[in-house]
Design a protein around this motif. Structure first.
Motif, PDB file in Angstrom:
ATOM      1  N   LYS A   3       0.816  -1.204   0.000  1.00  0.00           N
ATOM      2  CA  LYS A   3       0.000   0.000   0.000  1.00  0.00           C
ATOM      3  C   LYS A   3       0.856   1.263   0.000  1.00  0.00           C
ATOM      4  CE  LYS A   3      -4.040  -1.956   2.274  1.00  0.00           C
ATOM      5  NZ  LYS A   3      -4.865  -2.468   1.392  1.00  0.00           N
ATOM      6  N   SER A  11      -0.848  -0.350  -9.699  1.00  0.00           N
ATOM      7  CA  SER A  11      -1.166  -1.626  -9.085  1.00  0.00           C
ATOM      8  C   SER A  11      -1.743  -2.552 -10.152  1.00  0.00           C
ATOM      9  CB  SER A  11      -2.197  -1.399  -7.970  1.00  0.00           C
ATOM     10  OG  SER A  11      -2.640  -2.635  -7.462  1.00  0.00           O
ATOM     11  N   ASN A  13      -3.398  -6.262 -10.792  1.00  0.00           N
ATOM     12  CA  ASN A  13      -4.075  -7.335 -10.073  1.00  0.00           C
ATOM     13  C   ASN A  13      -4.043  -8.658 -10.828  1.00  0.00           C
ATOM     14  OD1 ASN A  13      -4.685  -5.454  -8.128  1.00  0.00           O
ATOM     15  ND2 ASN A  13      -6.856  -5.337  -8.615  1.00  0.00           N
ATOM     16  N   ASP A  17      -8.300 -16.615 -10.756  1.00  0.00           N
ATOM     17  CA  ASP A  17      -7.954 -17.395  -9.563  1.00  0.00           C
ATOM     18  C   ASP A  17      -6.997 -18.509  -9.990  1.00  0.00           C
ATOM     19  OD1 ASP A  17      -9.950 -15.858  -8.398  1.00  0.00           O
ATOM     20  OD2 ASP A  17     -11.389 -17.500  -8.240  1.00  0.00           O
ATOM     21  N   GLY A 106     -10.656  -5.151 -12.349  1.00  0.00           N
ATOM     22  CA  GLY A 106     -11.515  -6.168 -11.751  1.00  0.00           C
ATOM     23  C   GLY A 106     -12.750  -6.517 -12.562  1.00  0.00           C
ATOM     24  N   VAL A 147      -3.565 -17.296  -5.701  1.00  0.00           N
ATOM     25  CA  VAL A 147      -4.104 -15.941  -5.736  1.00  0.00           C
ATOM     26  C   VAL A 147      -5.563 -15.982  -6.135  1.00  0.00           C
ATOM     27  CG1 VAL A 147      -1.937 -14.738  -6.251  1.00  0.00           C
ATOM     28  CG2 VAL A 147      -3.377 -15.527  -8.130  1.00  0.00           C
ATOM     29  N   ILE A 148      -6.255 -14.946  -5.766  1.00  0.00           N
ATOM     30  CA  ILE A 148      -7.658 -14.756  -6.154  1.00  0.00           C
ATOM     31  C   ILE A 148      -7.695 -13.553  -7.080  1.00  0.00           C
ATOM     32  CG2 ILE A 148      -9.965 -14.175  -5.309  1.00  0.00           C
ATOM     33  CD1 ILE A 148      -9.171 -15.591  -2.696  1.00  0.00           C
ATOM     34  N   HIS A 149      -8.494 -13.649  -8.154  1.00  0.00           N
ATOM     35  CA  HIS A 149      -8.583 -12.536  -9.093  1.00  0.00           C
ATOM     36  C   HIS A 149      -8.849 -11.228  -8.349  1.00  0.00           C
ATOM     37  CE1 HIS A 149     -12.929 -13.200  -8.703  1.00  0.00           C
ATOM     38  NE2 HIS A 149     -13.058 -11.951  -9.094  1.00  0.00           N
ATOM     39  N   ASN A 150      -8.343 -10.174  -8.890  1.00  0.00           N
ATOM     40  CA  ASN A 150      -8.487  -8.823  -8.358  1.00  0.00           C
ATOM     41  C   ASN A 150      -7.653  -8.556  -7.110  1.00  0.00           C
ATOM     42  OD1 ASN A 150      -9.479  -6.321  -9.130  1.00  0.00           O
ATOM     43  ND2 ASN A 150     -11.161  -6.398  -7.674  1.00  0.00           N
ATOM     44  N   SER A 151      -6.769  -9.490  -6.726  1.00  0.00           N
ATOM     45  CA  SER A 151      -5.831  -9.199  -5.640  1.00  0.00           C
ATOM     46  C   SER A 151      -4.538  -8.677  -6.280  1.00  0.00           C
ATOM     47  CB  SER A 151      -5.565 -10.440  -4.784  1.00  0.00           C
ATOM     48  OG  SER A 151      -5.059 -11.500  -5.559  1.00  0.00           O
ATOM     49  N   GLU A 152      -3.911  -7.725  -5.625  1.00  0.00           N
ATOM     50  CA  GLU A 152      -2.709  -7.107  -6.174  1.00  0.00           C
ATOM     51  C   GLU A 152      -1.558  -8.098  -6.232  1.00  0.00           C
ATOM     52  OE1 GLU A 152      -1.443  -2.880  -5.196  1.00  0.00           O
ATOM     53  OE2 GLU A 152      -0.012  -4.082  -4.046  1.00  0.00           O
ATOM     54  N   VAL A 153      -0.895  -8.169  -7.409  1.00  0.00           N
ATOM     55  CA  VAL A 153       0.237  -9.080  -7.553  1.00  0.00           C
ATOM     56  C   VAL A 153       1.537  -8.367  -7.916  1.00  0.00           C
ATOM     57  CG1 VAL A 153      -1.144 -11.128  -8.058  1.00  0.00           C
ATOM     58  CG2 VAL A 153      -0.368  -9.695  -9.932  1.00  0.00           C
TER      59      VAL A 153
END
Length: 160
Positions: A3, A11, A13, A17, A106, A147-153
Motif C-alpha cells: 500500500k 497496481s 491485479n 484465480d 476487476g 491468488v484470487i482474481h483482483n488481488s494485487e500481484v
C-alpha cells in the motif's frame, strides 16, 4: 500489501484465480525470456478472466486468445489466454469486451473453457505481459502461490 507504493506506481491485479508463477516459469520462450516484456503468469483454477488494471481495450485478437489494455499512463498490457491457443480459432473463449471499450480494474473480460483447452492438448496458463517496457522503471517481484482474481500481484513504477 504494498500500500505504501500505490501512489508511486500502477497496481496490477491477478486476472484469474489460480497459482501465481513468475513469467520466467512459463513453458514458452517468447514469454519466459521476456521477449515481449516483463509480467507474471497464473495457472488458472477457473476460466473467468478479469482486467488487471483500468484502461481501454486496444487489441482483441480475432482468435480471442489475447486482449490488450492500455492504461491512462499509456502502459500497454497483453493478457494471453493459454499457450498456442491461437490454433483453437477462438472456440474456447467468450469475450465480454471489444476494442475501444473502457474497463475498470476487476471487470470481467472473458470466459475461457479450460477443459476444452486441455482436451485439445494445450497449456491453459494465463500470461500478463507489459509490452512497452521503455516506459517502465521497475516491476516488483511477485509472491508465488495461490491468488484470487483482483488481488494485487505487482506494482509497476514508470519512468519520471
Amino acid at each position: 500489501m504494498f500500500k505504501l507504493f500505490k501512489k508511486k506506481g500502477i497496481s496490477v491485479n491477478a486476472v484469474v484465480d489460480g497459482q501465481l508463477i513468475p513469467i520466467t516459469a512459463v513453458k514458452d520462450d517468447v514469454f519466459s525470456e521476456k521477449m515481449l516484456g516483463d509480467g507474471y503468469a497464473i495457472e488458472p483454477k477457473n476460466g473467468e478472466i478479469y482486467a488487471p488494471v483500468a484502461g481501454t481495450i486496444t487489441t482483441v485478437f480475432p482468435t480471442k486468445h489475447a486482449i490488450g489494455i492500455t492504461t491512462k499512463d499509456n502502459l500497454e498490457i497483453l493478457i494471453h489466454l493459454g499457450l498456442d491457443t491461437v490454433n483453437l480459432e477462438g472456440k474456447p473463449f467468450k469475450l465480454m469486451v471489444k476494442e475501444g471499450d473502457t474497463v475498470q480494474q476487476g471487470m470481467q473480460l472473458a470466459d475461457m473453457d479450460l477443459e476444452m483447452v486441455k482436451a485439445a492438448g494445450y497449456d491453459d496458463t494465463i500470461i500478463v505481459v507489459y509490452t512497452n517496457m521503455d516506459l517502465i522503471k521497475d516491476v516488483s517481484e511477485i509472491v508465488t502461490g495461490n491468488v484470487i482474481h483482483n488481488s494485487e500481484v505487482q506494482i509497476i513504477k514508470l519512468n519520471d
